[in-house]
Design a protein around this motif. Structure first.
Motif, PDB file in Angstrom:
ATOM      1  N   HIS A  79      -8.914  -4.459  -8.090  1.00 26.00           N
ATOM      2  CA  HIS A  79      -8.170  -3.181  -7.910  1.00 26.00           C
ATOM      3  C   HIS A  79      -7.412  -2.407  -8.915  1.00 26.00           C
ATOM      4  O   HIS A  79      -7.121  -1.384  -8.744  1.00 26.00           O
ATOM      5  N   LYS A  94      -3.897   3.153  -0.936  1.00 22.74           N
ATOM      6  CA  LYS A  94      -4.123   2.678  -2.008  1.00 22.74           C
ATOM      7  C   LYS A  94      -3.276   1.442  -2.322  1.00 22.74           C
ATOM      8  O   LYS A  94      -1.938   1.496  -2.048  1.00 22.74           O
ATOM      9  N   ILE A  95      -3.850   0.362  -3.048  1.00 24.38           N
ATOM     10  CA  ILE A  95      -2.952  -0.806  -3.223  1.00 24.38           C
ATOM     11  C   ILE A  95      -2.136  -0.579  -4.392  1.00 24.38           C
ATOM     12  O   ILE A  95      -2.693  -0.174  -5.538  1.00 24.38           O
ATOM     13  N   LEU A  96      -0.752  -0.650  -4.078  1.00 24.21           N
ATOM     14  CA  LEU A  96       0.200  -0.438  -5.371  1.00 24.21           C
ATOM     15  C   LEU A  96       0.435  -1.791  -5.987  1.00 24.21           C
ATOM     16  O   LEU A  96       0.815  -1.638  -7.227  1.00 24.21           O
ATOM     17  N   SER A 148      -1.387   6.926   1.118  1.00 21.41           N
ATOM     18  CA  SER A 148      -2.838   7.018   1.250  1.00 21.41           C
ATOM     19  C   SER A 148      -3.883   5.823   1.340  1.00 21.41           C
ATOM     20  O   SER A 148      -5.059   5.997   1.281  1.00 21.41           O
ATOM     21  N   PRO A 164      -3.917  -2.435  -9.421  1.00 18.99           N
ATOM     22  CA  PRO A 164      -2.978  -1.966  -8.909  1.00 18.99           C
ATOM     23  C   PRO A 164      -1.959  -1.310 -10.134  1.00 18.99           C
ATOM     24  O   PRO A 164      -1.568  -2.202 -10.994  1.00 18.99           O
ATOM     25  N   SER A 165      -1.502  -0.148 -10.097  1.00 21.73           N
ATOM     26  CA  SER A 165      -0.594   0.377 -11.069  1.00 21.73           C
ATOM     27  C   SER A 165       0.700  -0.612 -11.271  1.00 21.73           C
ATOM     28  O   SER A 165       1.221  -0.571 -12.359  1.00 21.73           O
ATOM     29  N   HIS A 217       0.839  -1.241  -0.012  1.00 22.04           N
ATOM     30  CA  HIS A 217       0.040  -0.084   0.071  1.00 22.04           C
ATOM     31  C   HIS A 217       0.854   1.193  -0.018  1.00 22.04           C
ATOM     32  O   HIS A 217       1.915   1.398   0.529  1.00 22.04           O
TER      33      HIS A 217
END
Length: 251
Positions: A85, A25-27, A23, A87-88, A20
């Motif tokens: 999700h 957010k899951i990376l 923020s 993730p990027s 994460h």
């Protein structure tokens, strides 16, 4: 930044891990046969890592994980969560590697499982992306062993008395080509597979238990035994957890 302190209490179970950002957010989402070994590997030899992994390590502020009962369960869970999700870094770290999906043509009377590298605009259902061709092939093989669906690529026209192939002889196919299973029963099998790929474990268990008990009541003991064996295989690969445990992640 990802540190050794953040990963020192990771268990040795198979499972899925989450990196994460600040923020929350899951990376990145990954799977592992041994969570401790895999996650701790990120904090070793950082200088020799590729630029994208170094960037992920630098931006990671917390690590969560979800324990699974088998490596296969972790594989399917990872694919669903990546799709959910987006993730990027799952895209960045797989640069140059084609995504793989499991394709099920639900418009076919007797669908099979296929590995494909792109989603098409057709009537088929797609599950993934999975992280590699090897993992996709292994997932398909596991499902075929459990549910005995066909592997042949030809269209199926059931004919009574048709000579079955080796897959039927070694109990890896139900023999739709020889009309040894109806279209309706085969469809039930396909729906069980779709439910598993969507994480509806309890729905599959309920269906198999009901079919087993019905067969036993009707004194079809051989059929009941076969369904019970199938249920045991499903439970080994996709353990049925309570309603909340599957969603629980250690903070």
């Amino acid at each position: 930044m990802l540190t050794k302190d953040m990963v020192q209490d990771i268990p040795t179970d198979p499972g899925v891990y989450f990196f994460h950002g600040s923020s929350g957010k899951i990376l990145y989402i990954g799977k592992a046969k041994c969570l401790r070994k895999r996650v701790r590997s990120y904090v070793h030899n950082v200088k020799n890592r590729r630029t994208k992994i170094k960037r992920l390590i630098r931006w990671t502020e917390s690590v969560n994980y979800q324990i699974c009962q088998s490596e296969q369960e972790a594989l399917f869970l990872e694919s669903r969560l990546i799709l959910e999700h987006q993730p990027s870094y799952n895209t960045a770290m797989k640069y140059g590697r084609k995504a793989c999906y499991i394709r099920i043509d639900i418009g076919d009377d007797f669908p099979r499982l296929e590995r494909v590298e792109a989603i098409q605009s057709d009537r088929a259902r797609y599950f993934g992306p999975l992280s590699s061709r090897r993992w996709t092939d292994e997932a398909i093989d596991v499902l075929q062993r459990i549910f005995m669906i066909r592997t042949c690529q030809d269209s199926i026209i059931p004919r009574v008395g048709h000579r079955t192939c080796l897959q039927y002889d070694i109990k890896r196919c139900t023999g739709p080509c020889a009309a040894l299973i109806t279209k309706e029963l085969y469809r039930e099998i396909i729906m069980n597979i779709i439910n598993l790929l969507e994480g509806e474990y309890d729905k599959v268990q309920t269906n198999l238990v009901a079919k087993r008990d019905t067969a036993s009541t009707m004194l079809k003991f051989e059929q009941a035994a076969a369904i019970h064996k199938q249920l045991e295989r499903v439970q080994k690969v996709f353990p049925f957890l309570d309603a909340h445990r599957e969603k629980k992640r250690k903070e």
